[in-house]
Design a protein around this motif. Sequence first.
Motif, mmCIF file in Angstrom:
data_model
loop_
_atom_site.group_PDB
_atom_site.id
_atom_site.type_symbol
_atom_site.label_atom_id
_atom_site.label_comp_id
_atom_site.label_asym_id
_atom_site.label_seq_id
_atom_site.Cartn_x
_atom_site.Cartn_y
_atom_site.Cartn_z
ATOM 1 N N GLU A 42 0.835 -1.210 0.000
ATOM 2 C CA GLU A 42 0.000 0.000 0.000
ATOM 3 C C GLU A 42 0.865 1.254 0.000
ATOM 4 O OE1 GLU A 42 -2.494 -0.355 3.396
ATOM 5 O OE2 GLU A 42 -3.735 -1.959 2.554
ATOM 6 N N LEU A 43 1.920 1.255 0.824
ATOM 7 C CA LEU A 43 2.824 2.405 0.871
ATOM 8 C C LEU A 43 3.523 2.609 -0.472
ATOM 9 C CD1 LEU A 43 4.560 2.128 4.373
ATOM 10 C CD2 LEU A 43 3.245 4.072 3.515
ATOM 11 N N THR A 44 3.958 1.516 -1.049
ATOM 12 C CA THR A 44 4.638 1.607 -2.345
ATOM 13 C C THR A 44 3.722 2.219 -3.397
ATOM 14 O OG1 THR A 44 6.036 -0.314 -1.859
ATOM 15 C CG2 THR A 44 5.737 0.270 -4.179
ATOM 16 N N GLU A 45 2.477 1.754 -3.439
ATOM 17 C CA GLU A 45 1.516 2.286 -4.412
ATOM 18 C C GLU A 45 1.222 3.765 -4.150
ATOM 19 O OE1 GLU A 45 -2.967 1.320 -6.195
ATOM 20 O OE2 GLU A 45 -2.215 0.232 -4.439
ATOM 21 N N LEU A 46 1.012 4.112 -2.878
ATOM 22 C CA LEU A 46 0.731 5.502 -2.521
ATOM 23 C C LEU A 46 1.865 6.422 -2.946
ATOM 24 C CD1 LEU A 46 -0.891 7.691 -0.868
ATOM 25 C CD2 LEU A 46 0.470 6.981 1.113
ATOM 26 N N LEU A 47 3.087 6.030 -2.637
ATOM 27 C CA LEU A 47 4.240 6.880 -2.927
ATOM 28 C C LEU A 47 4.515 6.965 -4.426
ATOM 29 C CD1 LEU A 47 6.538 5.690 -0.007
ATOM 30 C CD2 LEU A 47 5.348 7.877 -0.189
ATOM 31 N N GLN A 48 4.406 5.846 -5.104
ATOM 32 C CA GLN A 48 4.649 5.876 -6.552
ATOM 33 C C GLN A 48 3.588 6.687 -7.283
ATOM 34 O OE1 GLN A 48 5.055 1.765 -7.802
ATOM 35 N NE2 GLN A 48 7.136 1.595 -6.995
ATOM 36 N N ASN A 49 2.347 6.594 -6.827
ATOM 37 C CA ASN A 49 1.276 7.406 -7.428
ATOM 38 C C ASN A 49 1.458 8.890 -7.144
ATOM 39 O OD1 ASN A 49 0.013 5.162 -8.504
ATOM 40 N ND2 ASN A 49 -1.462 4.945 -6.829
ATOM 41 N N SER A 50 2.255 9.202 -6.112
ATOM 42 C CA SER A 50 2.521 10.602 -5.760
ATOM 43 C C SER A 50 3.817 11.114 -6.372
ATOM 44 C CB SER A 50 2.582 10.744 -4.233
ATOM 45 O OG SER A 50 1.346 10.361 -3.649
ATOM 46 N N GLY A 51 4.406 10.304 -7.246
ATOM 47 C CA GLY A 51 5.568 10.770 -8.001
ATOM 48 C C GLY A 51 6.919 10.424 -7.397
ATOM 49 N N TYR A 52 6.950 9.525 -6.416
ATOM 50 C CA TYR A 52 8.212 9.148 -5.795
ATOM 51 C C TYR A 52 8.702 7.802 -6.328
ATOM 52 C CZ TYR A 52 7.093 12.731 -2.307
ATOM 53 O OH TYR A 52 6.786 13.902 -1.675
ATOM 54 N N GLU A 53 10.009 7.643 -6.357
ATOM 55 C CA GLU A 53 10.605 6.332 -6.594
ATOM 56 C C GLU A 53 10.669 5.620 -5.244
ATOM 57 O OE1 GLU A 53 14.916 4.424 -8.016
ATOM 58 O OE2 GLU A 53 14.548 6.596 -8.140
ATOM 59 N N ASP B 296 11.146 12.855 12.110
ATOM 60 C CA ASP B 296 9.723 12.949 12.413
ATOM 61 C C ASP B 296 9.246 11.588 12.888
ATOM 62 O OD1 ASP B 296 7.207 14.036 12.708
ATOM 63 O OD2 ASP B 296 7.106 14.845 10.676
ATOM 64 N N TYR B 297 7.994 11.536 13.339
ATOM 65 C CA TYR B 297 7.443 10.337 13.972
ATOM 66 C C TYR B 297 5.953 10.318 13.684
ATOM 67 C CZ TYR B 297 6.427 7.159 17.938
ATOM 68 O OH TYR B 297 6.027 6.127 18.722
ATOM 69 N N ILE B 298 5.449 9.180 13.208
ATOM 70 C CA ILE B 298 4.028 9.086 12.916
ATOM 71 C C ILE B 298 3.522 7.713 13.351
ATOM 72 C CG2 ILE B 298 4.320 8.195 10.555
ATOM 73 C CD1 ILE B 298 1.980 10.107 9.748
ATOM 74 N N THR B 299 2.296 7.671 13.856
ATOM 75 C CA THR B 299 1.737 6.413 14.356
ATOM 76 C C THR B 299 0.722 5.827 13.375
ATOM 77 O OG1 THR B 299 0.041 7.617 15.603
ATOM 78 C CG2 THR B 299 2.060 7.054 16.775
ATOM 79 N N LYS B 300 0.609 4.498 13.414
ATOM 80 C CA LYS B 300 -0.398 3.791 12.624
ATOM 81 C C LYS B 300 -1.698 3.728 13.415
ATOM 82 C CE LYS B 300 3.027 0.510 10.784
ATOM 83 N NZ LYS B 300 3.403 -0.922 10.774
ATOM 84 N N PRO B 301 -2.843 3.700 12.740
ATOM 85 C CA PRO B 301 -2.997 3.899 11.291
ATOM 86 C C PRO B 301 -2.859 5.376 10.948
ATOM 87 C CG PRO B 301 -5.140 3.627 12.315
ATOM 88 C CD PRO B 301 -4.131 3.427 13.406
ATOM 89 N N TYR B 302 -2.054 5.706 9.981
ATOM 90 C CA TYR B 302 -1.811 7.092 9.632
ATOM 91 C C TYR B 302 -2.701 7.524 8.470
ATOM 92 C CZ TYR B 302 1.300 4.301 6.745
ATOM 93 O OH TYR B 302 1.794 3.325 5.929
ATOM 94 N N ASN B 303 -2.934 8.810 8.410
ATOM 95 C CA ASN B 303 -3.689 9.401 7.314
ATOM 96 C C ASN B 303 -2.743 9.571 6.124
ATOM 97 O OD1 ASN B 303 -4.648 11.578 5.561
ATOM 98 N ND2 ASN B 303 -6.261 11.869 7.074
ATOM 99 N N PRO B 304 -3.041 8.962 4.957
ATOM 100 C CA PRO B 304 -2.132 9.053 3.804
ATOM 101 C C PRO B 304 -1.798 10.489 3.405
ATOM 102 C CG PRO B 304 -3.804 7.384 3.413
ATOM 103 C CD PRO B 304 -4.207 8.107 4.673
ATOM 104 N N THR B 305 -2.791 11.385 3.480
ATOM 105 C CA THR B 305 -2.544 12.783 3.108
ATOM 106 C C THR B 305 -1.544 13.424 4.048
ATOM 107 O OG1 THR B 305 -4.782 12.993 2.208
ATOM 108 C CG2 THR B 305 -3.614 15.033 2.728
ATOM 109 N N ILE B 306 -1.689 13.143 5.337
ATOM 110 C CA ILE B 306 -0.770 13.710 6.321
ATOM 111 C C ILE B 306 0.633 13.150 6.129
ATOM 112 C CG2 ILE B 306 -0.220 13.799 8.791
ATOM 113 C CD1 ILE B 306 -3.250 13.902 9.307
ATOM 114 N N LEU B 307 0.724 11.849 5.877
ATOM 115 C CA LEU B 307 2.034 11.248 5.636
ATOM 116 C C LEU B 307 2.719 11.906 4.443
ATOM 117 C CD1 LEU B 307 4.179 9.093 6.192
ATOM 118 C CD2 LEU B 307 2.871 7.538 4.727
ATOM 119 N N LEU B 308 1.985 12.129 3.371
ATOM 120 C CA LEU B 308 2.563 12.760 2.177
ATOM 121 C C LEU B 308 2.997 14.194 2.462
ATOM 122 C CD1 LEU B 308 0.150 11.417 -0.586
ATOM 123 C CD2 LEU B 308 2.536 10.750 -0.220
#
Length: 220
Positions: free
Chosen positions: A16-27, A97-109
Motif C-alpha cells: 500500500e505504501l509503495t503504491e501511494l508513494l509511486q502514485n505521488s511521483g516518488y521512486e 519525524d514520527y508518525i503512528t499507525k494507522p496514519y492518514n495518507p494525506t498527512i504522511l505525504l
Amino acid sequence: MSKIFIVEDDPSIRAELTELLQNSGYETDCVTDFSRTAETILASDPDLILLDINIPYINGEEVLRTIRQKTDTPVIMVTSRTSETDEVLSMSFGADDYITKPYNPTILLLRISAILKRSVKNVQTQTYRGLEVNDAKGSLIGNGKECVLTKNEMIIFRLMLDNMGQIVNRDDLMTALWDNDEFVNDNALTVNISRLRSKLTDMGCEDAIETRKKQGYILT
C-alpha cells in the motif's frame, strides 16, 4: 525524482505504501531481508527513509542508530504504538519525524514533502528578510539576536515560507500541525499565528504575516 526507502515487514502495508508513494511521483525501494536492514538502506542511498520500529531481528530504533553513524538522510519513524518513550528514543537517535499507525495518507505525504523540502534547502542556508532560518535549532537568527520558535510555530512558519507570497489556508496548517482525527479547537491555530507574528515583529519583520479572511495567511 526523490527516492523513498520503505522499512515495513507487513507485506500488505508495504504494498500500500509503495503504491501511494509511486502514485505521488516518488521512486521507492524496500527491504525484504530484515537480517541486513541497515546495510540494505545504506546501499540504496535514498532521499528519505520510512522506518517501522517493530521489525524482525532488530528494532527500528537500533537500525536508526546504526545508519546515523553513516548518513544524515531524513528518517520518519513509523509505529503502531503510542508510547511517548518511542517518540523520545526515536528523536534522540536522530529521527526527523514520527508518525503512528494507522496514519492518514494525506498527512504522511505532507510530512514527507515538508522534510524533503527542508533537506534540499538546508544545503544552502535559507534566509527570510535577512534572517537566517535554522531548521535544526528551530530558530531565526539576525540583527544580533536569535529567536527560538516552538515546534508548532516552526511548522507554521516553514509551511508559509515554502509557499512564500501564496495563501496558505487554515485547513492545510491544521493538517500540518496535528496528525490525528481528534477535534482541534480552531483558536489554538490563531494563538500560534499570533505568537509567531509577534516574534517576527520582535526580529524586525513587521507585517510579515497577512491575514486573508475566510482564506488563510500569506507570508510576505
